[in-house]
Scaffold this motif. Structure first.
Motif, PDB file in Angstrom:
ATOM      1  N   UNK A   1      -9.607  -4.348   0.533  1.00  0.00           N
ATOM      2  CA  UNK A   1     -11.014  -4.272   0.152  1.00  0.00           C
ATOM      3  C   UNK A   1     -11.155  -3.245  -0.974  1.00  0.00           C
ATOM      4  N   UNK A   2     -12.279  -3.280  -1.695  1.00  0.00           N
ATOM      5  CA  UNK A   2     -12.481  -2.353  -2.803  1.00  0.00           C
ATOM      6  C   UNK A   2     -12.471  -0.906  -2.321  1.00  0.00           C
ATOM      7  N   UNK A   3     -13.088  -0.638  -1.172  1.00  0.00           N
ATOM      8  CA  UNK A   3     -13.084   0.718  -0.625  1.00  0.00           C
ATOM      9  C   UNK A   3     -11.662   1.186  -0.360  1.00  0.00           C
ATOM     10  N   UNK A   4     -10.872   0.375   0.317  1.00  0.00           N
ATOM     11  CA  UNK A   4      -9.510   0.794   0.663  1.00  0.00           C
ATOM     12  C   UNK A   4      -8.628   0.944  -0.577  1.00  0.00           C
ATOM     13  N   UNK A   5      -8.830   0.103  -1.582  1.00  0.00           N
ATOM     14  CA  UNK A   5      -8.085   0.270  -2.839  1.00  0.00           C
ATOM     15  C   UNK A   5      -8.366   1.645  -3.431  1.00  0.00           C
ATOM     16  N   UNK A   6      -9.635   2.018  -3.434  1.00  0.00           N
ATOM     17  CA  UNK A   6      -9.997   3.299  -4.063  1.00  0.00           C
ATOM     18  C   UNK A   6      -9.465   4.482  -3.258  1.00  0.00           C
TER      19      UNK A   6
ATOM     20  N   UNK B   1      -1.940   8.169   7.207  1.00  0.00           N
ATOM     21  CA  UNK B   1      -2.545   8.675   8.440  1.00  0.00           C
ATOM     22  C   UNK B   1      -3.849   9.412   8.101  1.00  0.00           C
ATOM     23  N   UNK B   2      -3.816  10.231   7.051  1.00  0.00           N
ATOM     24  CA  UNK B   2      -5.009  10.955   6.619  1.00  0.00           C
ATOM     25  C   UNK B   2      -6.130   9.988   6.232  1.00  0.00           C
ATOM     26  N   UNK B   3      -5.757   8.898   5.558  1.00  0.00           N
ATOM     27  CA  UNK B   3      -6.736   7.933   5.073  1.00  0.00           C
ATOM     28  C   UNK B   3      -7.149   6.918   6.136  1.00  0.00           C
ATOM     29  N   UNK B   4      -6.545   7.030   7.325  1.00  0.00           N
ATOM     30  CA  UNK B   4      -6.789   6.064   8.404  1.00  0.00           C
ATOM     31  C   UNK B   4      -6.454   4.635   7.976  1.00  0.00           C
ATOM     32  N   UNK B   5      -5.346   4.525   7.248  1.00  0.00           N
ATOM     33  CA  UNK B   5      -4.899   3.213   6.774  1.00  0.00           C
ATOM     34  C   UNK B   5      -3.461   2.920   7.214  1.00  0.00           C
ATOM     35  N   UNK B   6      -3.064   3.529   8.326  1.00  0.00           N
ATOM     36  CA  UNK B   6      -1.684   3.327   8.797  1.00  0.00           C
ATOM     37  C   UNK B   6      -1.365   1.854   9.029  1.00  0.00           C
ATOM     38  N   UNK B   7      -2.357   1.100   9.493  1.00  0.00           N
ATOM     39  CA  UNK B   7      -2.118  -0.312   9.778  1.00  0.00           C
ATOM     40  C   UNK B   7      -2.036  -1.159   8.514  1.00  0.00           C
ATOM     41  N   UNK B   8      -2.315  -0.544   7.343  1.00  0.00           N
ATOM     42  CA  UNK B   8      -2.283  -1.281   6.071  1.00  0.00           C
ATOM     43  C   UNK B   8      -1.006  -0.999   5.278  1.00  0.00           C
ATOM     44  N   UNK B   9      -0.077  -0.252   5.848  1.00  0.00           N
ATOM     45  CA  UNK B   9       1.109   0.215   5.118  1.00  0.00           C
ATOM     46  C   UNK B   9       1.848  -0.905   4.391  1.00  0.00           C
ATOM     47  N   UNK B  10       2.074  -2.029   5.068  1.00  0.00           N
ATOM     48  CA  UNK B  10       2.875  -3.123   4.492  1.00  0.00           C
ATOM     49  C   UNK B  10       2.025  -4.182   3.807  1.00  0.00           C
ATOM     50  N   UNK B  11       0.717  -3.971   3.813  1.00  0.00           N
ATOM     51  CA  UNK B  11      -0.176  -4.960   3.188  1.00  0.00           C
ATOM     52  C   UNK B  11      -0.081  -4.870   1.666  1.00  0.00           C
TER      53      UNK B  11
ATOM     54  N   UNK C   1       0.841  -1.195   0.000  1.00  0.00           N
ATOM     55  CA  UNK C   1       0.000   0.000   0.000  1.00  0.00           C
ATOM     56  C   UNK C   1       0.877   1.246   0.000  1.00  0.00           C
ATOM     57  N   UNK C   2       1.939   1.237   0.814  1.00  0.00           N
ATOM     58  CA  UNK C   2       2.859   2.381   0.875  1.00  0.00           C
ATOM     59  C   UNK C   2       3.482   2.632  -0.497  1.00  0.00           C
ATOM     60  N   UNK C   3       3.909   1.568  -1.169  1.00  0.00           N
ATOM     61  CA  UNK C   3       4.542   1.710  -2.485  1.00  0.00           C
ATOM     62  C   UNK C   3       3.544   2.233  -3.525  1.00  0.00           C
TER      63      UNK C   3
END
Length: 415
Positions: free
Chosen positions: A330-335, A314-324, A283-285
């Motif tokens: 999920x489709x929402x998080x991809x978008x 941090x803005x997207x509230x996806x900090x825990x997904x950084x290395x995923x 996700x970070x990449x």
């Protein structure tokens, strides 16, 4: 005997797994036992795409045996009408409709709803849906499915009351621009009496449209009205954009600036952007790739790029997904990640092509909250493309395409 009709709601339609194929084979769960041994058919985009692929490979399709043109030339509404007629000719006992109204304009939605109303008199309808506004009026019950199990059954009115969306105030400030674009004029896009034809068929006629810094537009129009053509004139390397009165970032299209120089100033999102993407980027990449104008990262990032991407997480509230791995989101998080990727440079212009299609109400509201934040906290001009009027989203104006025999004309509607 009156028939019972159902809707199915699930947080993730991929979770239907083996459940849906078993239903279509006449092996339903206990809650739908009246369909035991019955013949079911699926009305969905995936089924339609198989017919389109057949048409592409063989030059014909079972959907349009008596037509003298390719299925691919049909509008979205025409394609779905042809699929529905074909399925009905197979005389099924029930039809499963997989989000049948996605990406259809209002007229096509209205026409399809009328057809389904008539069909419901003789055929059981089961509607898979994301958006409450898409619920067919003749449905009797809503089944909530989780992990291939029906966990709740609602009356339609009860479901409407119990599933109100809430806004997503947890989306915070957006990170600052890493660099400032130099020499960008106040008028980013200027079209004056632009007309486009393909093989003698007019698509657009006398389009005049100005997009300025900080503008927030919604682009609307029926299926086949030329929205994709119009966007490709701005963002893509559409040869029709040369030799007409079209200015991008102060320069006439074709006056020397390459398509890549133009694209550097534009952030772009479409659900189709990663359809064939299968790299195992994190996700970070994927966020960082927006800084180098690629989809996916093909080089080692620097410390500044990593820091900026982490701020966006941090803005997207996806900090825990950084290395995923991005493709496993999920489709929402991809978008959300792809919109962050498109915006990470704070481009002068951001094009969001159908960012909420196929999402449920709650997820769509999260996307619109992010778009509102971008509009509020940056000078980036936004073009939002959608048939829907999204709850909570307030474009400053709408550019609406109106089809005619001589090509679509444009009109400006102020909100």
């Amino acid at each position: 005997m009156s028939l019972n009709h159902y809707a199915i709601f699930t947080p993730d339609f991929s979770l239907l797994g083996k459940w849906l194929p078993q239903l279509l084979k006449g092996n339903p769960p206990e809650e739908l036992k009246e369909l035991q041994g019955k013949k079911g058919l699926l009305f969905s985009e995936s089924v339609l795409n198989k017919f389109i692929e057949e048409d592409y490979k063989h030059g014909n399709s079972a959907l349009i045996l008596n037509e003298n043109r390719s299925l691919r030339t049909f509008s979205s509404g025409e394609k779905r009408k042809a699929l529905l007629q074909y399925l009905l000719s197979q005389e099924p006992d029930f039809l499963v409709l997989d989000n049948p109204f996605d990406s259809l304009d209002r007229t096509s939605v209205s026409d399809l709803k009328l057809s389904l109303q008539r069909i419901s008199e003789t055929t059981v309808i089961i509607q898979l849906f994301n958006r409450k506004e898409d619920l067919l009026p003749f449905l009797d019950s809503i089944l909530k499915v989780e992990n291939e199990q029906i966990v709740e059954i609602f009356e339609v009115s009860e479901f409407q009351q119990n599933n109100n969306e809430t806004n997503f105030s947890e989306i915070r400030n957006i990170p600052p621009a890493p660099v400032k674009f130099q020499g960008v004029p106040d008028i980013l896009v200027k079209m004056k009496n632009v007309s486009v034809s393909y093989e003698g068929k007019p698509v657009l006629e006398n389009i005049s449209w100005e997009i300025r810094k900080g503008d927030f537009w919604q682009l609307t129009g029926p299926n086949g009205s030329g929205k994709t053509t119009l966007l490709s004139m701005i963002y893509g390397d559409n040869p029709k954009a040369y030799g007409v009165d079209l200015y991008l970032f102060g320069n006439k299209k074709g006056s020397g600036e390459s398509v890549w120089e133009i694209k550097k100033k534009i952030g772009y999102f479409s659900p189709a952007l990663t359809e064939l993407f299968n790299r195992r980027n994190t996700v970070l990449e994927m966020l960082i790739s927006g800084l180098v104008d690629s989809v996916g990262l093909y080089q080692k990032p620097g410390d500044r790029e990593i820091r900026l991407a982490k701020e966006w997480l941090k803005t997207l509230n996806l900090e825990d997904k950084s290395a995923k791995i991005f493709t496993e989101l999920s489709e929402l998080h991809k978008r959300m990640v792809l919109i962050g990727r498109a915006m990470i440079k704070h481009p002068p212009l951001l094009i969001l092509d159908e960012p909420t299609t196929s999402l449920d109400d709650k997820s769509a509201l999260q996307i619109t909250s992010l778009i509102n934040l971008i509009v509020r906290e940056s000078t980036t001009a936004v073009i939002f493309v959608s048939h829907r009027k999204e709850k909570g989203l307030e474009p400053k104006a709408i550019y609406h395409l109106i089809p005619s025999e001589n090509g679509s004309k444009g009109e400006i509607l102020v909100e």
